[in-house]
Scaffold this active site. Structure first.
Site, PDB file in Angstrom:
ATOM      1  N   ASP A 265     -21.946  19.357  -9.697  1.00 19.96           N
ATOM      2  CA  ASP A 265     -21.695  20.138 -10.908  1.00 19.96           C
ATOM      3  C   ASP A 265     -20.727  19.319 -11.747  1.00 19.96           C
ATOM      4  O   ASP A 265     -20.423  18.164 -11.411  1.00 19.96           O
ATOM      5  CB  ASP A 265     -21.133  21.525 -10.541  1.00 19.96           C
ATOM      6  CG  ASP A 265     -21.498  22.574 -11.597  1.00 19.96           C
ATOM      7  OD1 ASP A 265     -20.967  22.478 -12.725  1.00 19.96           O
ATOM      8  OD2 ASP A 265     -22.307  23.472 -11.303  1.00 19.96           O
ATOM      9  N   HIS A 319     -23.642  21.209 -16.790  1.00 23.10           N
ATOM     10  CA  HIS A 319     -23.037  21.172 -15.458  1.00 23.10           C
ATOM     11  C   HIS A 319     -23.049  19.757 -14.876  1.00 23.10           C
ATOM     12  O   HIS A 319     -23.356  19.556 -13.698  1.00 23.10           O
ATOM     13  CB  HIS A 319     -23.746  22.148 -14.513  1.00 23.10           C
ATOM     14  CG  HIS A 319     -23.498  23.595 -14.857  1.00 23.10           C
ATOM     15  ND1 HIS A 319     -22.329  24.232 -14.534  1.00 23.10           N
ATOM     16  CD2 HIS A 319     -24.252  24.502 -15.530  1.00 23.10           C
ATOM     17  CE1 HIS A 319     -22.382  25.487 -14.969  1.00 23.10           C
ATOM     18  NE2 HIS A 319     -23.523  25.675 -15.588  1.00 23.10           N
ATOM     19  N   GLU A 390     -27.284  27.081 -18.685  1.00 23.48           N
ATOM     20  CA  GLU A 390     -26.035  27.105 -19.447  1.00 23.48           C
ATOM     21  C   GLU A 390     -25.776  25.841 -20.267  1.00 23.48           C
ATOM     22  O   GLU A 390     -24.673  25.286 -20.248  1.00 23.48           O
ATOM     23  CB  GLU A 390     -24.852  27.392 -18.502  1.00 23.48           C
ATOM     24  CG  GLU A 390     -24.970  28.774 -17.914  1.00 23.48           C
ATOM     25  CD  GLU A 390     -23.810  29.171 -16.995  1.00 23.48           C
ATOM     26  OE1 GLU A 390     -23.325  30.291 -17.142  1.00 23.48           O
ATOM     27  OE2 GLU A 390     -23.384  28.358 -16.147  1.00 23.48           O
TER      28      GLU A 390
END
Ligand SMILES: *[C@@H]1O[C@H](CO)[C@@H](O)[C@H](O)[C@H]1NC(C)=O
Ligand SMILES: *[C@@H]1O[C@H](CO)[C@@H](O)[C@H](O)[C@H]1NC(C)=O
Ligand SMILES: *[C@@H]1O[C@H](CO)[C@@H](O)[C@H](O)[C@H]1NC(C)=O
Ligand SMILES: *[C@@H]1O[C@H](CO)[C@@H](O)[C@H](O)[C@H]1NC(C)=O
Length: 607
Positions: A265, A319, A390
């Site tokens: 991440d 990420h 995201e």
């Protein structure tokens, strides 16, 4: 569960068991401790006796230990997840692992190596019931005949996991028949077999532990959902290999079959890449918090022996930060943008930020090298997770280089323009992945997983992501229509509703903790496109130290939902889950407690 606090109260002079007539010998001391028995009460479970009963014998439906009572009590005994059909005897026979033999003559030669490893795991699980020392020895021969019908060792979404298990025993021997299509079905049967065994602890002055096997059983079983996953995040906090293996042991106990490894991440990049050593050199928390290539391969094999497919996720294009921040130093330009930005709001969901730089062709070259490594690691046929969640348009919008690139592609700076850029990233990533798998001799194109996102909204997805290539993992809350919309559009989906099956909820912000009952109660649509579900252990607020209790037994509740999808609720399941918790304990997994001990000793008295 054995509640082992021993109040050794020595009562003198009350015993006539040996030699009351012999007045010269001193009275034999009795070690008098709370020695409850447990009664199996139909439709309720196991209840503790009203009085301690030292030296009580097992009789029908009365047992010297709670574990043993639970192992035979009820339609499904102590089995978790519950099988489709089971007929169990309430009688048990003593067995000893030294006299246990596995007969593989009805399994194809190609399957025998892995079957041998699977039988070793099962035998060790039995020994662990007695904390490693089965000291009550009986020489009853126990033979497990394993029939496997195919030579297919691949773990895929179509792997046949059903099995039949038959136990028959007499005074002089026990015979177990396992019949399965694949080694993985046989493995599940071995797991069920070990769950028909309970320890039986004797304390006749000297503490000893023996094993008892349910004397007769007929079980037929198969899962409802194909994909029964557990996600572990090893980026927010590093999780040592031994802990990951312990999670796999527990997954195997509850017949989960996908380990979704959220390996990287923006926080850290612990996964070794032979081709791009900078990922860990710049991305790991320390030199000791890295998964080496060798460890990764070993883990993948460890998982296979337990019927578990490893799905590695490299989250992208968002990420991704730490591990990607060295481009300038190496003359490659920015591989990622917004990395570790102090003013993070608007640039990412949580600090530290980072998003891959789709304007930099070298980024794609580096990503391809990483894909080559992952393609080599993953078991074939490979299932890879590309993340895709995201994406913060504001981050890309803050980069001159990206804006210039977008202009060259005629993408405007509206949401739609950025969506095109984002979709272009996935198209290029998928092509690279396909090429790398082809280079390894994988002829058929393999599905790839992606998280739900702005890109996967029902009005958008068909323009950007092919339903023939992508499996969408929907993490929207349960009241979102997206899951059903995507099924209707013909997408294959995996469900991990964040408000129910995220294990980090309740540990930050306004999120709400879900107990096992709530997690168990949630059901999924039945549809061929509904592949299954997953429990997600995001690691912002958990690491090695609290992992077991955070994850177990709650994950087991979902495992049964996905395996059996029972109509009955948590109350009916609790006694079996109590047994599972004890079993996990003997296998070294410190699962959280379900209730006060008194309630555990009195099934359904506390509802
Ligand atoms: C247990 O069984 C033995 C042998 O059958 C018998 O002698 C003994 O009295 C029994 N004990 C109890 C507490 O019932
Ligand atoms: C196992 O238990 C028996 C009986 O309590 C004991 O004599 C023996 O030493 C133990 N063996 C090991 C390896 O701990
Ligand atoms: C198993 O997977 C490999 C690699 O994808 C493939 O070549 C092979 O045909 C598969 N075997 C079976 C029996 O499906
Ligand atoms: C990108 O930034 C420009 C200039 O600040 C702004 O007009 C535009 O709306 C932004 N685009 C998005 C999708 O936020």
């Amino acid at each position: 569960m054995e509640f082992g606090r021993r109040w050794a109260l020595v009562v003198l002079g009350l015993s006539c068991s040996v030699s009351c007539h012999d007045t010269t010998a001193p009275p034999a001391p009795i070690v008098y401790e709370p020695s409850w028995t447990y009664k199996c009460v139909p439709d309720e479970g196991c209840h503790r006796s009203a009085h301690p009963q030292p030296g009580a014998n097992s009789s029908s439906l009365i047992f010297p230990s709670l574990d043993l009572c639970r192992t035979v009590c009820g339609r499904f005994g102590g089995l978790w997840p519950r099988p489709v059909t089971a007929a169990l005897s309430t009688q048990t026979v003593r067995i000893h692992p030294n006299f246990l033999r596995f007969d593989l003559s009805n399994a194809p030669v190609e399957t025998r190596d892995i079957l041998v490893e699977m039988t070793h795991v099962a035998t060790q699980n039995l020994i662990d019931e007695c904390d490693g020392n089965v000291s009550v020895v009986v020489e009853t021969p126990v033979v497990v005949y394993i029939t496997v019908k195919t030579t297919n060792l691949n773990l895929t979404l179509d792997t046949l996991e059903q099995y039949r298990l038959d136990v028959q025993s007499k005074e002089s021997n026990a015979v177990i028949h396992i019949v399965a299509e694949t080694v993985y079905g046989a493995r599940h049967a071995l797991e069920t077999f070990t769950q028909l065994v309970s320890s039986d602890k004797l304390d006749d002055g000297e503490y000893r532990c023996g094993l008892r096997l349910v004397a007769g059983a007929k079980i037929w079983d198969q899962p409802v959902y194909k994909y029964r996953g557990f996600l572990l995040d090893t980026s927010r906090n590093f999780i040592p290999m031994d802990d990951i293996k312990r999670m796999l042991d527990a997954m195997a106990t509850v017949k989960m079959n996908v380990f979704h490894w959220h390996a990287t991440d923006s926080h850290s990049f612990p996964l070794e890449s032979k081709r791009v050593p900078q990922f860990t050199r710049y991305g790991a928390y320390s030199a000791y918090e890295i998964y080496s290539a060798e460890e990764i391969r070993e883990l993948i094999h460890y998982a296979r022996v337990r019927g578990i497919r490893v799905v590695i996720e490299i989250d992208s294009p968002a990420h991704a930060g730490n591990g990607w921040q060295w481009g300038q130093e190496f003359g490659y330009g920015d591989l990622a943008v917004c990395v570790n930005a102090r003013q993070w709001r608007g640039l990412c969901i949580q600090p530290p930020c980072g998003q891959l730089n789709p304007a930099n062709p070298t980024m794609y070259r580096v990503l391809r090298d990483l894909y080559k490594d992952i393609a080599e690691y993953l078991p074939k046929p490979a299932l890879f997770h590309m993340g895709g969640d995201e994406v913060f348009l504001g981050c890309w919008n803050s980069s001159e280089q990206i804006l210039t690139y977008m202009e060259s592609r005629n993408y405007d700076t509206s949401v739609d323009g950025f969506i095109k850029l984002w979709s272009e990233f996935h198209e290029k990533a998928l092509n690279m992945w396909d090429e790398e798998l082809t280079a390894l001799g994988q002829e058929e194109k393999q599905p790839v997983m992606l998280w739900s996102s702005e890109l996967t909204q029902a009005h958008r997805i068909q323009k950007h992501l092919s339903k023939d290539r992508y499996i969408i993992e929907v993490w929207e809350p349960i009241n979102s229509p997206l899951l059903v919309q995507l099924i209707r559009l013909g997408y294959k989906v995996v469900s991990v509703p964040k408000d129910i099956w995220y294990l980090d909820h309740g540990f930050w912000g306004q999120t709400k903790y879900s107990n096992w009952r709530r997690m168990y109660a949630h059901t999924l649509p039945r549809d061929p496109h509904m592949l299954g579900g997953e429990v997600a252990a995001w690691s912002e607020y958990v690491d090695s130290q609290g992992l077991d209790t955070r994850v177990w037994p709650r994950t087991a509740a979902v495992a049964e939902r996905l395996w059996a999808d029972p109509n009955s609720g948590a109350i009916a399941a609790e006694s079996r889950l109590q047994r599972l918790r004890a079993r996990l304990g003997s296998r070294g997994i410190r699962a959280d407690v379900l209730s006060p001990q008194w309630c555990a000793q009195h099934d359904q008295h506390c509802v």
